[in-house]
Design a protein around this motif. Structure first.
Motif, PDB file in Angstrom:
ATOM      1  N   PHE A 113     -10.057   7.633  -5.047  1.00 41.91           N
ATOM      2  CA  PHE A 113     -10.532   6.585  -4.141  1.00 41.91           C
ATOM      3  C   PHE A 113     -11.884   6.022  -4.591  1.00 41.91           C
ATOM      4  N   ARG A 114     -12.747   6.924  -5.052  1.00 40.13           N
ATOM      5  CA  ARG A 114     -14.064   6.477  -5.552  1.00 40.13           C
ATOM      6  C   ARG A 114     -13.898   5.565  -6.765  1.00 40.13           C
ATOM      7  N   GLU A 115     -13.005   5.985  -7.646  1.00 41.42           N
ATOM      8  CA  GLU A 115     -12.771   5.244  -8.895  1.00 41.42           C
ATOM      9  C   GLU A 115     -12.227   3.848  -8.601  1.00 41.42           C
ATOM     10  N   GLN A 116     -11.281   3.758  -7.656  1.00 39.48           N
ATOM     11  CA  GLN A 116     -10.671   2.447  -7.360  1.00 39.48           C
ATOM     12  C   GLN A 116     -11.511   1.623  -6.366  1.00 39.48           C
ATOM     13  N   LYS A 117     -12.577   2.284  -5.847  1.00 39.01           N
ATOM     14  CA  LYS A 117     -13.507   1.642  -4.904  1.00 39.01           C
ATOM     15  C   LYS A 117     -12.810   1.133  -3.645  1.00 39.01           C
ATOM     16  N   SER A 118     -11.803   1.882  -3.235  1.00 40.95           N
ATOM     17  CA  SER A 118     -11.108   1.560  -1.993  1.00 40.95           C
ATOM     18  C   SER A 118     -10.313   2.781  -1.541  1.00 40.95           C
ATOM     19  N   GLY A 119      -9.906   2.742  -0.286  1.00 40.92           N
ATOM     20  CA  GLY A 119      -9.108   3.835   0.261  1.00 40.92           C
ATOM     21  C   GLY A 119      -9.503   4.088   1.705  1.00 40.92           C
ATOM     22  N   ALA A 120      -8.527   4.523   2.492  1.00 43.50           N
ATOM     23  CA  ALA A 120      -8.782   4.859   3.893  1.00 43.50           C
ATOM     24  C   ALA A 120      -8.251   6.251   4.176  1.00 43.50           C
ATOM     25  N   ILE A 121      -9.095   7.070   4.793  1.00 44.16           N
ATOM     26  CA  ILE A 121      -8.696   8.420   5.191  1.00 44.16           C
ATOM     27  C   ILE A 121      -8.806   8.492   6.709  1.00 44.16           C
TER      28      ILE A 121
ATOM     29  N   GLN B 285       0.822  -1.214   0.000  1.00 44.52           N
ATOM     30  CA  GLN B 285       0.000   0.000   0.000  1.00 44.52           C
ATOM     31  C   GLN B 285       0.857   1.266   0.000  1.00 44.52           C
ATOM     32  N   VAL B 286       0.237   2.341  -0.460  1.00 44.26           N
ATOM     33  CA  VAL B 286       0.909   3.649  -0.498  1.00 44.26           C
ATOM     34  C   VAL B 286       0.122   4.629   0.364  1.00 44.26           C
ATOM     35  N   ALA B 287       0.832   5.321   1.237  1.00 43.97           N
ATOM     36  CA  ALA B 287       0.185   6.254   2.160  1.00 43.97           C
ATOM     37  C   ALA B 287       0.788   7.649   2.056  1.00 43.97           C
ATOM     38  N   ILE B 288      -0.088   8.640   2.164  1.00 39.98           N
ATOM     39  CA  ILE B 288       0.325  10.044   2.297  1.00 39.98           C
ATOM     40  C   ILE B 288       0.086  10.430   3.751  1.00 39.98           C
ATOM     41  N   VAL B 289       1.104  11.001   4.392  1.00 37.60           N
ATOM     42  CA  VAL B 289       0.954  11.478   5.770  1.00 37.60           C
ATOM     43  C   VAL B 289       1.380  12.940   5.815  1.00 37.60           C
TER      44      VAL B 289
ATOM     45  N   ASP C  57      -3.388   4.599  -1.373  1.00 37.85           N
ATOM     46  CA  ASP C  57      -4.367   3.792  -0.639  1.00 37.85           C
ATOM     47  C   ASP C  57      -4.825   4.439   0.661  1.00 37.85           C
ATOM     48  N   VAL C  58      -3.958   5.227   1.254  1.00 33.81           N
ATOM     49  CA  VAL C  58      -4.235   5.800   2.581  1.00 33.81           C
ATOM     50  C   VAL C  58      -3.840   7.272   2.599  1.00 33.81           C
ATOM     51  N   LEU C  59      -4.700   8.089   3.200  1.00 40.88           N
ATOM     52  CA  LEU C  59      -4.366   9.496   3.454  1.00 40.88           C
ATOM     53  C   LEU C  59      -4.548   9.763   4.946  1.00 40.88           C
TER      54      LEU C  59
END
Length: 250
Positions: A132-140, A10-14, A88-90
């Motif tokens: 995130f909507r397009e890939q139908k996944s993601g966590a914020i 996964q890839v995360a932005i912090v 994947d994560v923000l």
């Protein structure tokens, strides 16, 4: 958790990740197999953090971003996709304090705190929401604060911003949930960081005495709660507020 890495691939932005809780979150994510974009306004600090972690073999990059600026947020998303190929994560962690009693607090002190914490989180959420909507996944994960629940004198700006993040979290959870995107918030209590350790020792001690567990928290203890919400372990948790306070403010 043993050897189980919760964010492999996964890839995360912090944001606000060059020090304190943000850096602890970035390090915890890296330890769990994520590739991380370290975001801050302080370029020198970003460079130092990224260099040290790259030398340790971690997949990490850095990007300067003023979270209050729409163009910077859009550039951050583009840079992360260019560097890592996905998001994947923000974690909307960037925040500042400008503590003063209301009578002495300037309008700019109020505006700047709300701009960074609340507007910054809204702009970040908006910037990734299409992807995130397009890939139908993601966590914020939005980093609120116990101040947003119980309020603190001298922090009308900070408490308002951190309370606002709860409303943002719940509304965004309802908007994005149908696409499989989860939005949650963490409310840390008294945690030992550069920011809290600037308090007068007697004030810090008085706040610590209010904690049922009898001590302040460590940044890593907040980071593992954020890791949980970012991971598949929290796959059915959406619009939640997780308090990490040692029981203070319950």
């Amino acid at each position: 958790m043993g050897d189980r890495r919760l964010l492999d691939g996964q890839v995360a932005i912090v944001t606000g990740a060059a020090q304190g809780i943000g850096l602890a979150i970035a390090d915890t994510f890296l330890a769990h197999g994520a590739r991380v974009m370290v975001v801050d306004v302080d370029e020198a600090k970003i460079e130092a953090v990224v260099k040290e972690r790259r030398e340790a073999g971690h997949a990490v990059a850095g990007q300067r971003c003023d979270v209050t600026v729409e163009a910077d947020q859009d550039a951050l998303v583009a840079a992360t996709l260019e560097t890592f190929g996905r998001i994947d994560v923000l974690v909307n962690n960037a925040g500042i304090t400008r503590d003063k009693y209301m009578k002495k607090m300037s309008v700019s002190d109020f505006d700047s705190v709300l701009d960074v914490s609340l507007k910054g989180a809204w702009l970040g959420t908006r910037a990734v929401s299409g992807l995130f909507r397009e890939q139908k996944s993601g966590a914020i994960i939005n980093m609120s604060s116990l101040s947003g629940k119980i309020g603190n004198p001298g922090q009308t700006n900070y408490s308002a911003a951190k309370a606002g993040l709860i409303g943002l979290t719940k509304a965004a959870a309802k908007e994005l949930g149908p696409s499989g995107v989860r939005v949650n918030a963490v409310q840390p209590g008294l945690v030992r960081t550069e920011m809290t350790l600037t308090m007068k020792p007697e004030i810090f001690a008085a706040k610590e005495a209010e904690v049922p567990m009898g001590r302040a928290g460590e940044p890593e203890e907040v980071a593992t709660a954020v890791l949980f919400l970012a991971s598949p372990l929290a796959s059915y948790i959406n619009g939640a507020v997780l308090e990490v306070t040692g029981g203070r403010g319950i």
